[in-house]
Design a protein around this motif. Structure first.
Motif, PDB file in Angstrom:
ATOM      1  N   PRO A 153       0.434  -0.793  -0.124  1.00 18.22           N
ATOM      2  CA  PRO A 153      -0.253  -0.104  -0.317  1.00 18.22           C
ATOM      3  C   PRO A 153       0.593   1.208  -0.187  1.00 18.22           C
ATOM      4  O   PRO A 153       1.651   1.408   0.635  1.00 18.22           O
ATOM      5  CB  PRO A 153      -0.599  -0.260   1.115  1.00 18.22           C
ATOM      6  CG  PRO A 153      -0.898  -1.815   1.509  1.00 18.22           C
ATOM      7  CD  PRO A 153       0.716  -2.601   1.091  1.00 18.22           C
ATOM      8  N   VAL A 154       0.345   2.201  -0.387  1.00 21.25           N
ATOM      9  CA  VAL A 154       0.841   3.759  -0.341  1.00 21.25           C
ATOM     10  C   VAL A 154       1.615   4.645   0.937  1.00 21.25           C
ATOM     11  O   VAL A 154       0.245   3.889   1.571  1.00 21.25           O
ATOM     12  CB  VAL A 154       0.622   4.539  -1.627  1.00 21.25           C
ATOM     13  CG1 VAL A 154       1.335   6.054  -1.759  1.00 21.25           C
ATOM     14  CG2 VAL A 154       1.227   3.961  -3.014  1.00 21.25           C
ATOM     15  N   LEU A 201      10.671   4.694  10.514  1.00 17.38           N
ATOM     16  CA  LEU A 201      10.113   3.047  10.465  1.00 17.38           C
ATOM     17  C   LEU A 201      10.458   2.268  11.626  1.00 17.38           C
ATOM     18  O   LEU A 201      10.780   1.626  12.298  1.00 17.38           O
ATOM     19  CB  LEU A 201      11.632   2.140   9.311  1.00 17.38           C
ATOM     20  CG  LEU A 201      10.848   1.189   8.531  1.00 17.38           C
ATOM     21  CD1 LEU A 201       9.900   0.645   7.637  1.00 17.38           C
ATOM     22  CD2 LEU A 201      11.983   0.050   8.310  1.00 17.38           C
ATOM     23  N   THR A 202       8.557   2.695  12.563  1.00 13.02           N
ATOM     24  CA  THR A 202       8.445   1.727  14.061  1.00 13.02           C
ATOM     25  C   THR A 202       8.083   0.477  13.302  1.00 13.02           C
ATOM     26  O   THR A 202       7.432   0.255  12.058  1.00 13.02           O
ATOM     27  CB  THR A 202       7.872   2.748  14.364  1.00 13.02           C
ATOM     28  OG1 THR A 202       6.450   2.720  13.618  1.00 13.02           O
ATOM     29  CG2 THR A 202       8.450   4.178  14.732  1.00 13.02           C
ATOM     30  N   SER A 239       3.439  -1.856  10.431  1.00  8.19           N
ATOM     31  CA  SER A 239       1.847  -2.549  10.135  1.00  8.19           C
ATOM     32  C   SER A 239       1.053  -1.988   8.690  1.00  8.19           C
ATOM     33  O   SER A 239       0.171  -2.856   8.140  1.00  8.19           O
ATOM     34  CB  SER A 239       0.430  -2.482  10.844  1.00  8.19           C
ATOM     35  OG  SER A 239       0.958  -1.157  11.668  1.00  8.19           O
ATOM     36  N   ASN A 240       1.201  -0.688   8.310  1.00  2.00           N
ATOM     37  CA  ASN A 240       0.712  -0.100   7.613  1.00  2.00           C
ATOM     38  C   ASN A 240       1.115  -1.195   5.843  1.00  2.00           C
ATOM     39  O   ASN A 240       0.521  -0.163   4.709  1.00  2.00           O
ATOM     40  CB  ASN A 240       1.394   1.274   7.501  1.00  2.00           C
ATOM     41  CG  ASN A 240       0.893   1.798   8.358  1.00  2.00           C
ATOM     42  OD1 ASN A 240      -0.472   1.566   9.148  1.00  2.00           O
ATOM     43  ND2 ASN A 240       1.322   2.820   9.267  1.00  2.00           N
ATOM     44  N   TYR A 267       4.773  -6.215   5.682  1.00  2.00           N
ATOM     45  CA  TYR A 267       6.052  -5.899   5.031  1.00  2.00           C
ATOM     46  C   TYR A 267       7.168  -6.590   5.243  1.00  2.00           C
ATOM     47  O   TYR A 267       8.337  -6.613   3.939  1.00  2.00           O
ATOM     48  CB  TYR A 267       6.691  -4.953   6.466  1.00  2.00           C
ATOM     49  CG  TYR A 267       7.926  -3.803   6.291  1.00  2.00           C
ATOM     50  CD1 TYR A 267       7.824  -2.626   5.330  1.00  2.00           C
ATOM     51  CD2 TYR A 267       8.795  -5.067   7.762  1.00  2.00           C
ATOM     52  CE1 TYR A 267       9.623  -2.995   5.924  1.00  2.00           C
ATOM     53  CE2 TYR A 267      10.704  -4.467   6.990  1.00  2.00           C
ATOM     54  CZ  TYR A 267      10.183  -3.046   6.237  1.00  2.00           C
ATOM     55  OH  TYR A 267      11.813  -2.670   6.467  1.00  2.00           O
ATOM     56  N   GLU A 268       7.515  -7.531   5.925  1.00  2.00           N
ATOM     57  CA  GLU A 268       8.959  -9.008   5.671  1.00  2.00           C
ATOM     58  C   GLU A 268       8.734  -9.106   4.210  1.00  2.00           C
ATOM     59  O   GLU A 268       9.563  -9.595   3.651  1.00  2.00           O
ATOM     60  CB  GLU A 268       8.775  -9.784   7.164  1.00  2.00           C
ATOM     61  CG  GLU A 268       8.338  -9.654   8.218  1.00  2.00           C
ATOM     62  CD  GLU A 268       9.702  -8.811   8.216  1.00  2.00           C
ATOM     63  OE1 GLU A 268      10.424  -8.770   8.101  1.00  2.00           O
ATOM     64  OE2 GLU A 268       9.702  -7.644   9.180  1.00  2.00           O
ATOM     65  N   TYR A 269       7.423  -8.746   2.814  1.00  2.00           N
ATOM     66  CA  TYR A 269       7.748 -10.050   2.039  1.00  2.00           C
ATOM     67  C   TYR A 269       8.151  -9.319   0.977  1.00  2.00           C
ATOM     68  O   TYR A 269       8.920  -9.432  -0.314  1.00  2.00           O
ATOM     69  CB  TYR A 269       5.952 -10.464   1.427  1.00  2.00           C
ATOM     70  CG  TYR A 269       6.016 -10.448   0.150  1.00  2.00           C
ATOM     71  CD1 TYR A 269       6.921 -12.259  -0.296  1.00  2.00           C
ATOM     72  CD2 TYR A 269       5.262  -9.599  -0.537  1.00  2.00           C
ATOM     73  CE1 TYR A 269       6.195 -12.054  -1.415  1.00  2.00           C
ATOM     74  CE2 TYR A 269       5.009  -9.818  -2.063  1.00  2.00           C
ATOM     75  CZ  TYR A 269       5.509 -10.963  -2.699  1.00  2.00           C
ATOM     76  OH  TYR A 269       5.767 -11.274  -4.104  1.00  2.00           O
ATOM     77  N   TRP A 270       7.709  -7.401   1.357  1.00  6.54           N
ATOM     78  CA  TRP A 270       8.085  -7.092   0.021  1.00  6.54           C
ATOM     79  C   TRP A 270      10.048  -6.783   0.033  1.00  6.54           C
ATOM     80  O   TRP A 270      10.741  -6.577   0.841  1.00  6.54           O
ATOM     81  CB  TRP A 270       7.912  -5.440   0.010  1.00  6.54           C
ATOM     82  CG  TRP A 270       6.161  -5.852  -0.123  1.00  6.54           C
ATOM     83  CD1 TRP A 270       5.943  -6.284  -1.485  1.00  6.54           C
ATOM     84  CD2 TRP A 270       4.611  -5.382   0.312  1.00  6.54           C
ATOM     85  NE1 TRP A 270       4.451  -6.132  -2.061  1.00  6.54           N
ATOM     86  CE2 TRP A 270       4.046  -6.446  -0.310  1.00  6.54           C
ATOM     87  CE3 TRP A 270       4.442  -5.551   1.568  1.00  6.54           C
ATOM     88  CZ2 TRP A 270       2.823  -6.126  -0.932  1.00  6.54           C
ATOM     89  CZ3 TRP A 270       3.285  -5.744   1.899  1.00  6.54           C
ATOM     90  CH2 TRP A 270       2.493  -5.593   0.794  1.00  6.54           C
ATOM     91  N   THR A 271      10.818  -6.111  -1.034  1.00  6.53           N
ATOM     92  CA  THR A 271      12.244  -5.754  -0.805  1.00  6.53           C
ATOM     93  C   THR A 271      11.478  -3.927  -0.555  1.00  6.53           C
ATOM     94  O   THR A 271      11.326  -3.462  -0.498  1.00  6.53           O
ATOM     95  CB  THR A 271      12.279  -5.831  -2.246  1.00  6.53           C
ATOM     96  OG1 THR A 271      11.580  -5.390  -2.698  1.00  6.53           O
ATOM     97  CG2 THR A 271      11.922  -7.469  -3.047  1.00  6.53           C
ATOM     98  N   ALA A 272      13.232  -3.859  -0.643  1.00  6.26           N
ATOM     99  CA  ALA A 272      13.791  -2.417  -0.262  1.00  6.26           C
ATOM    100  C   ALA A 272      13.157  -1.651  -1.549  1.00  6.26           C
ATOM    101  O   ALA A 272      12.074  -0.537  -0.802  1.00  6.26           O
ATOM    102  CB  ALA A 272      14.897  -2.713   0.082  1.00  6.26           C
TER     103      ALA A 272
END
Length: 471
Positions: free
Chosen positions: A6-7, A14-15, A20-21, A112-117
């Motif tokens: 999501p945008v 980066l907390t 979670s967003n 978040y863990e799935y997506w790349t930098a």
């Protein structure tokens, strides 16, 4: 159907809450099948299976009856298949023949863990900006060179790079142009530990240095290997005029058993060069200096012909091991086979009165060409001791912006600073190393020192006098 995060344009740090967003649920069609038929599915259904990087098309069944889920699996279908009514004929045949259960609304959860930098940064940065995710890795340090338009987002960029690269503990950004005297630049900490003491391994050598005080560029490893492995032969004599912390000097000594006199004007580079020489047990092959390059070119030749200095180096030879790994022997044979420039001369050091270096390396591309005047008259009145065919080869790195005539520009400038023509037959190679900026390239001109320059009467300094070596 989107597999992008999501945008989150307003994100500034980066907390855990911010992470979670980045959650998204993608609805898929799945097939519940016995675990025993999964191999068959992989054989007949590949065109219709989920094919998204880092996602499996067969997953554990966590939706069914707990009593049966250990014996069943879920086959995730291609995201273009949106309902049970749109199943391709091949999938329908598989469902019927294996009594599979069609699940029309399987929720594939991504976070978040799935997506790349790159994907995370794309969702954070303004759409008109490209993704600044490339960086140079120096040990545990990620070194970035952010342009001005990215500076408002530098903290979040650094945090994402740190979080998404498990070997990175420190992220820094270059804040100033390189200091051409001592070859290091100012930098700021973006994320992680404030620890710029780097340790890494390159070309079979271990390096340690304070990255904030010396120059190091991991992008040049190929160039280091090119010269050491392909242009140096075993047991040659090498003079490294602008050595830094030793990326040419140490591999030449360790992998090619060359004797190397290595120099750098930066006291910090000299310090870490010494640390690295000792750490790699090369004190018998590498002698470190902290001098001006021009003075070093003269002094190193004096020291090469000083029996006391050579005896001191030889005294540091470690006790040889009786066992060498077969891998090292194979590597040595391969390096020998790749050598395209053989030793200019075979020198019996015990019987020869006067010695010269086979190679000079000048890796200071901003100004190295300007030091070529130090070779004028270097071997004045030594015509009887050194044959023209045995004169040293100089490897001089430089920049050029003459994109229509890069090689010609470098050649001409080398002649200008040397003060003599460099004949075509003396050119070993003019090699393009890499692009450093739009319309600017780094090159290396390798040439044999012309006799007219080597034996000329010195004009820059007084006549050079060399100590005679006793028979």
């Amino acid at each position: 159907m989107s597999f992008l995060p999501p945008v989150n344009r307003s994100l500034t740090t980066l907390t855990a809450e911010a992470k979670s967003n980045f959650s998204r649920t993608v609805p898929l069609v799945a097939l519940r099948v016995p675990a025993s038929v999964c191999n068959r599915a992989m054989q007949v259904l590949p065109p219709h299976l989920l094919d998204i990087p880092r996602l499996r098309s067969i997953v554990p069944d966590v939706q069914g009856d707990s009593a049966t889920t250990k014996q069943t699996r879920l086959i995730l279908l291609n995201h273009n298949i949106t309902s049970s009514e749109s199943l391709p004929s091949k999938v329908k045949e598989f469902v019927e023949s294996h009594n599979a259960e069609v699940i029309s609304d399987y929720p594939l959860k991504l976070d978040y863990e799935y997506w790349t930098a790159d994907q995370i940064l794309r969702s954070i940065l303004p759409e008109e900006l490209n993704i600044p995710s490339s960086f140079e890795l120096i040990g545990h340090i990620a070194h970035m060179n952010l342009r001005s338009e990215y500076l408002p987002y530098k903290r979040i960029v650094g945090e994402v790079i740190l979080d998404k690269n498990q070997y990175v503990r420190t992220v820094v950004n270059k804040t100033d142009s390189i200091d051409h005297t001592f070859r290091f630049f100012k930098m700021e900490l973006l994320a992680g530990e404030d620890d710029l003491l780097a340790e890494l391994k390159e070309s079979n050598c271990k390096f340690k240095f304070d990255f904030s005080r010396v120059y190091w560029n991991s992008c040049l490893q190929t160039e280091h290997d090119r010269i050491v492995s392909h242009l140096f032969a075993k047991n040659q004599l090498v003079c490294d005029v602008m050595a830094g912390v030793g990326p040419f000097a140490l591999p030449a000594a360790k992998n090619r058993e060359c004797t190397v006199f290595a120099n750098d004007l930066n006291p910090e580079s000299f310090k870490w060069l010494g640390v690295n020489v000792t750490g790699n047990k090369l004190n018998h092959l590498v002698r470190a200096y902290n001098m001006d390059g021009r003075d070093f070119i003269t002094q190193s030749l004096l020291d090469l012909n000083n029996p006391e200095i050579m005896a001191e180096m030889n005294s540091k030879t470690p006790i040889p091991s009786s066992h060498r790994s077969s891998k090292k022997k194979v590597a040595e044979k391969k390096a020998d086979a790749n050598s395209v420039v053989k030793p200019a001369i075979t020198v019996d050091h015990a019987a020869t009165q006067f010695r010269i270096f086979h190679h000079y390396v000048m890796n200071l591309p901003a100004t190295a060409l300007e030091f070529l005047d130090a070779f004028r008259g270097l071997l004045y009145e030594r015509e009887a001791d050194v044959a023209v065919a045995d004169l040293p080869i100089i490897h001089c790195h430089c920049f050029s912006t003459d994109m229509d005539n890069l090689e010609g520009d470098v050649w001409k400038r080398a002649e200008t600073h040397l003060g003599f023509k460099i004949p075509q037959e003396n050119i070993i190679k003019i090699h393009r190393v890499r692009d450093v900026a739009p319309k600017k390239e780094m090159l290396c001109i390798s040439f044999r020192l012309p006799a007219e320059a080597a034996f000329a009467k010195p004009t820059r300094i007084e006549k050079r006098k060399f100590e005679e070596v006793d028979d």
